[in-house]
Design an enzyme around this catalytic site. Structure first.
Site, PDB file in Angstrom:
ATOM      1  N   GLY A  37       0.839  -1.196   0.000  1.00 41.47           N
ATOM      2  CA  GLY A  37       0.000   0.000   0.000  1.00 41.47           C
ATOM      3  C   GLY A  37       0.871   1.241   0.000  1.00 41.47           C
ATOM      4  N   GLN A  54       3.090   9.972   0.833  1.00 42.27           N
ATOM      5  CA  GLN A  54       4.381   9.271   0.766  1.00 42.27           C
ATOM      6  C   GLN A  54       5.132   9.536  -0.531  1.00 42.27           C
ATOM      7  OE1 GLN A  54       2.573   5.279   2.024  1.00 42.27           O
ATOM      8  NE2 GLN A  54       4.668   5.179   2.787  1.00 42.27           N
ATOM      9  N   CYS A 109       6.665   0.238   7.052  1.00 36.88           N
ATOM     10  CA  CYS A 109       6.200   1.347   6.212  1.00 36.88           C
ATOM     11  C   CYS A 109       7.320   1.701   5.249  1.00 36.88           C
ATOM     12  CB  CYS A 109       5.853   2.543   7.094  1.00 36.88           C
ATOM     13  SG  CYS A 109       5.328   3.992   6.164  1.00 36.88           S
ATOM     14  N   LEU A 110       6.998   1.855   3.977  1.00 36.12           N
ATOM     15  CA  LEU A 110       8.029   2.157   2.975  1.00 36.12           C
ATOM     16  C   LEU A 110       8.749   3.461   3.298  1.00 36.12           C
ATOM     17  CD1 LEU A 110       6.229   1.180  -0.370  1.00 36.12           C
ATOM     18  CD2 LEU A 110       7.786  -0.196   1.021  1.00 36.12           C
ATOM     19  N   HIS A 142      -3.663   1.497   7.872  1.00 30.55           N
ATOM     20  CA  HIS A 142      -2.321   2.078   7.853  1.00 30.55           C
ATOM     21  C   HIS A 142      -2.271   3.267   6.873  1.00 30.55           C
ATOM     22  CE1 HIS A 142       2.243   1.608   7.810  1.00 30.55           C
ATOM     23  NE2 HIS A 142       2.015   2.374   6.753  1.00 30.55           N
ATOM     24  N   GLU A 143      -2.847   3.070   5.685  1.00 30.64           N
ATOM     25  CA  GLU A 143      -2.799   4.132   4.658  1.00 30.64           C
ATOM     26  C   GLU A 143      -3.696   5.315   5.041  1.00 30.64           C
ATOM     27  OE1 GLU A 143      -0.370   3.784   2.842  1.00 30.64           O
ATOM     28  OE2 GLU A 143      -0.123   1.612   3.072  1.00 30.64           O
ATOM     29  N   HIS A 145      -1.914   7.551   7.228  1.00 28.68           N
ATOM     30  CA  HIS A 145      -1.003   8.446   6.497  1.00 28.68           C
ATOM     31  C   HIS A 145      -1.725   9.721   6.071  1.00 28.68           C
ATOM     32  CE1 HIS A 145       2.868   6.525   6.032  1.00 28.68           C
ATOM     33  NE2 HIS A 145       2.339   5.387   5.613  1.00 28.68           N
TER      34      HIS A 145
HETATM   35 NI    NI Z   1       3.214   3.508   5.517  1.00 27.72          NI
END
Ligand code: NI
Length: 173
Positions: free
Chosen positions: A43, A48, A90-91, A132-133, A136
């Site tokens: 995701g 991000q 998380c990326l 999670h997204e 963000h």
């Molecule tokens: Ni993340």
């Protein structure tokens, strides 16, 4: 368009709703999926990639397959139930993983890339990724949801990322 890394301030900002779904979004979303696959994630939220709007992309298979790609625009969770503690990463926060409590099932409303309403109930990994997204989009990072022990364990890596950010940008987060 590049992946934004902690502690870039855009990650702490509340993203703005998209006033309309227009075809110009398509190209940016394509790029987001490319970044998602390159980084081997499931995701990715618009902040991000430095784009502070309420939109995220999901493909829980991690395989670059357009049929499995989901786009959520102006999403909201309207129902939630159950609780499950699982490991997340998380990326935008490389090197940190930890267990986060999330709802096991959620009902999510959003618009898709065609501007059509989405109203679906999802569970397990898909539900976790959506939560999670969505965080963000509200400027919330999963590290702030870790328990005390795991948060302490993450602190060293976060400090290092803060140092690298300062070296790269001259900014203090
Ligand atoms: Ni993340």
């Amino acid at each position: 368009m590049d992946l934004v890394i902690y502690p870039d301030p855009v990650l702490r900002k509340r993203a703005s709703p998209l006033p309309e779904v227009d075809p110009a979004l398509e190209e940016k979303i394509r790029e987001m999926f490319e970044i998602l696959y390159r980084e081997k994630g499931v995701g990715l939220a618009a902040p991000q990639v430095g784009w502070s709007v309420r939109l995220f992309v999901v493909n829980t298979s991690g395989e670059p397959n357009p049929e499995l790609e989901r786009v959520y625009i102006n999403p909201e969770i309207t129902e939630a139930s159950g609780e499950i503690l699982e490991e997340e990463g998380c990326l935008s926060i490389p090197g940190v993983r930890g267990r986060v409590a999330r709802y096991e099932q959620v009902r999510v409303k959003a618009l898709d890339l065609q501007g059509q309403p989405i109203d679906e109930r999802v569970t397990d990994l898909h539900a976790r990724v959506i939560q999670h997204e969505l965080d963000h989009l509200d400027g919330i990072l999963f590290v702030s949801r870790l328990g005390t022990t795991e948060r302490m364990r993450a602190a060293k890596t976060l400090k290092q990322l803060e140092k690298e950010f300062k070296q790269r940008t001259g900014l203090r987060a």
